[in-house]
Design a protein around this motif. Structure first.
Motif, short mmCIF file in Angstrom:
data_model
loop_
_atom_site.label_atom_id
_atom_site.label_comp_id
_atom_site.label_asym_id
_atom_site.label_seq_id
_atom_site.Cartn_x
_atom_site.Cartn_y
_atom_site.Cartn_z
N UNK A 137 1.28 -2.97 11.07
CA UNK A 137 0.51 -3.07 9.28
C UNK A 137 -0.50 -2.34 9.09
N UNK A 138 -1.09 -2.36 10.39
CA UNK A 138 -2.53 -1.87 10.36
C UNK A 138 -2.16 0.18 10.54
N UNK A 139 -1.68 0.22 11.43
CA UNK A 139 -1.23 1.82 12.12
C UNK A 139 -1.00 2.42 11.27
N UNK A 140 0.51 1.65 10.14
CA UNK A 140 1.06 2.97 9.37
C UNK A 140 0.10 3.80 7.89
N UNK A 143 -7.05 -0.32 6.39
CA UNK A 143 -6.49 -1.75 5.99
C UNK A 143 -6.47 -3.46 6.49
N UNK A 144 -7.04 -4.22 5.68
CA UNK A 144 -7.29 -5.11 6.04
C UNK A 144 -6.24 -6.79 6.05
N UNK A 145 -4.72 -6.09 5.44
CA UNK A 145 -4.61 -7.03 4.59
C UNK A 145 -3.26 -7.31 5.42
N UNK A 146 -3.21 -7.55 6.74
CA UNK A 146 -1.96 -8.03 7.61
C UNK A 146 -2.04 -9.03 7.87
N UNK A 147 -3.18 -10.09 7.44
CA UNK A 147 -2.55 -11.82 7.55
C UNK A 147 -2.00 -12.07 6.37
N UNK A 148 -2.21 -11.72 5.21
CA UNK A 148 -1.97 -11.76 3.74
C UNK A 148 -0.95 -11.80 4.05
N UNK A 149 -0.79 -10.59 3.88
CA UNK A 149 1.49 -10.01 4.52
C UNK A 149 2.16 -10.79 4.76
#
Length: 362
Positions: free
Chosen positions: A79-82, A90-96
Motif C-alpha cells: 500500500x505504501x510502495x505502489x 502516501x501515509x494512508x495505509x492505516x486509514x485504508x
C-alpha cells in the motif's frame, strides 16, 4: 546495482546493525548473549521428542505471530510502495486498513452463514481500501493537495468513522466491551497451523506482491505509473495521462491495505473491537524502505521486520533487556540500508584525510 550486490549490501547492513545492537545489549544487560540468542531464535519453533517417542513442537504461537505479522506488513508495504512508484509518499495505509476491516466485517455480519459471505467480504475490503485511497489520489491530482497531509488527515477520519460504526451501529450489547458480534464462521478463515492464527492470507500476501509486480512490469497502467514517477514532465509530453496514473496508484495501494484490514477482521480477530490500535499501516513505511521501493522484495522485507518484532517480544519476556533495544537495531538497519552514499562518502573522506596527511592517495 545488480541483485546479488544489492543483496550482499543489505546483508552487510543488517549484520552491522545486529553487531551494534549486541554492543548496546552488553552495556545494559548482565546476560547479553542470552538476550541476543532470544532475539535471533525467539520466533522459531523448537522440536523435542517426548518419552513415548512422539515429536512435540513448542513455541508455535511465536512462529504464528511471525507469519501473521509478515502477512499484514507485506500488504501494508504494498500500500505504501505502489504509490511510491509514482513518486507519491502516501501515509494512508492505516486509514485504508481500517476502512477495509470495517467493510469486511459489515458484509460478513450482513450476509451471515452464506457461501458468498467470505468472497464478498474479501471483495468489500479491497473496494473500501481502494475507494479511500482514491480520495487521496483525487485530492492530489485535482487540487494539488500535499499527499502527506491529506493521507494523514484521512487516517484520522477513517479511525473515527470506524469507531462510530462499531460503537453505534455494529455494537454487540451482550459483550463485556464495545465490539461487533463474532463474525459468522462462513465469513472467516480457519487456521492452517494448530495453536496459531495463521490462515490462507499467508499465501495471499506473496501472491499480491507478484500481482503488483506483474502490474508494474507487464501492463500499460504499470508503465504509466512508473513513467509518471520517473519523469512527469516527459510523461505529459508523451501523452501519458499522469493525473489518472497517479490517482490509480493511490487506489491500487488502497486495495492491498484494505486486504490487510480483511486479514485483521476475518482471519485474526474474527470480530472488530472499538479500540483496534492504529499504527500498523505506518509500519508499511519501514517495510517499503527496507525493500528500497522494490515491490518484489516486499515479502522478504516484511518477513525480516516481523522476525525482529517477534524476537523483541521473546527477548523482553525471557531476559532483562527491554524491547527498546530492538528499536535501536531496527533504526540502524533502516539507516544503513537506505544510506546509499554512506560508504562512498566514508571512503572519500578517508582518501582526503590521507591526502592531507601524507600526500597522494594510494
Amino acid at each position: 546495482m545488480t541483485p546479488s550486490r544489492e543483496g550482499a549490501r543489505i546483508a552487510l547492513a543488517v549484520g552491522a546493525a545486529l553487531a551494534l545492537g549486541f554492543a548496546v545489549m552488553a552495556c545494559v544487560s548482565d546476560q547479553p548473549w542470552a538476550a541476543f540468542r532470544a532475539l535471533l531464535t525467539g520466533p522459531l519453533p523448537s522440536v523435542d521428542r517426548a518419552a513415548d517417542g512422539q515429536v512435540v513442537v513448542h513455541r508455535l504461537v511465536r512462529f504464528g505471530a511471525w507469519l501473521q505479522d509478515a502477512t499484514t506488513l507485506t500488504l501494508v508495504g504494498l500500500a505504501i510502495g505502489l504509490p511510491f512508484r509514482a513518486r507519491q509518499f502516501s501515509l494512508g495505509a492505516d486509514g485504508q486498513l481500517f476502512m477495509g476491516a470495517l467493510a469486511a466485517a459489515t458484509v460478513s455480519l450482513g450476509l451471515g452463514e452464506t457461501p458468498t459471505a467470505l468472497p464478498l467480504a474479501f471483495l468489500a475490503a479491497a473496494v473500501a481500501g481502494a475507494g479511500w485511497g482514491l480520495v487521496a489520489g483525487l485530492l492530489k491530482t485535482r487540487f494539488e493537495a500535499n499527499e502527506i497531509v491529506t493521507t494523514l488527515m484521512l487516517n484520522v477520519v477513517a479511525v473515527q468513522v470506524y469507531r462510530l460504526v462499531v460503537g453505534r451501529v455494529l455494537n454487540d450489547p451482550t459483550a463485556g466491551f464495545i465490539t461487533t458480534p463474532p463474525l459468522p464462521d462462513a465469513a472467516t478463515l480457519a487456521p492452517l497451523i494448530a495453536r496459531t492464527t495463521v490462515t490462507a492470507m499467508v499465501l495471499v500476501a506473496p501472491v499480491a506482491a507478484v500481482a503488483a509486480l506483474f502490474l508494474l512490469r507487464r501492463t500499460t497502467l504499470g508503465y504509466e505509473i512508473d513513467l509518471a514517477g520517473a519523469n512527469p514532465w516527459f510523461a505529459i509530453r508523451a501523452g501519458v495521462p499522469v493525473a489518472r496514473a497517479t490517482a490509480l496508484a493511490f487506489a491500487l495501494g488502497g486495495v492491498f491495505a484494505g486486504l490487510a484490514g480483511f486479514h485483521v477482521s476475518n482471519a485474526l480477530l474474527k470480530r472488530l473491537p472499538i479500540d483496534l490500535t492504529p499504527g500498523i499501516g505506518l509500519e508499511g513505511i519501514v517495510v517499503a524502505l527496507l525493500a528500497r521501493g522494490r515491490v518484489g522484495a516486499l515479502p522478504l522485507a516484511a518477513l525480516g521486520y516481523a522476525y525482529l518484532r517477534v524476537g523483541a517480544q521473546a527477548m523482553e519476556r525471557t531476559t532483562d533487556v527491554p524491547r527498546e533495544v530492538v528499536l535501536v537495531i531496527q533504526a540502524l538497519i533502516i539507516l544503513f540500508v537506505v544510506s546509499d552514499r554512506l560508504a562512498p562518502l566514508a571512503l572519500g573522506l578517508m582518501r582526503r584525510v590521507r591526502t592531507s596527511i601524507g600526500g597522494r592517495p594510494a
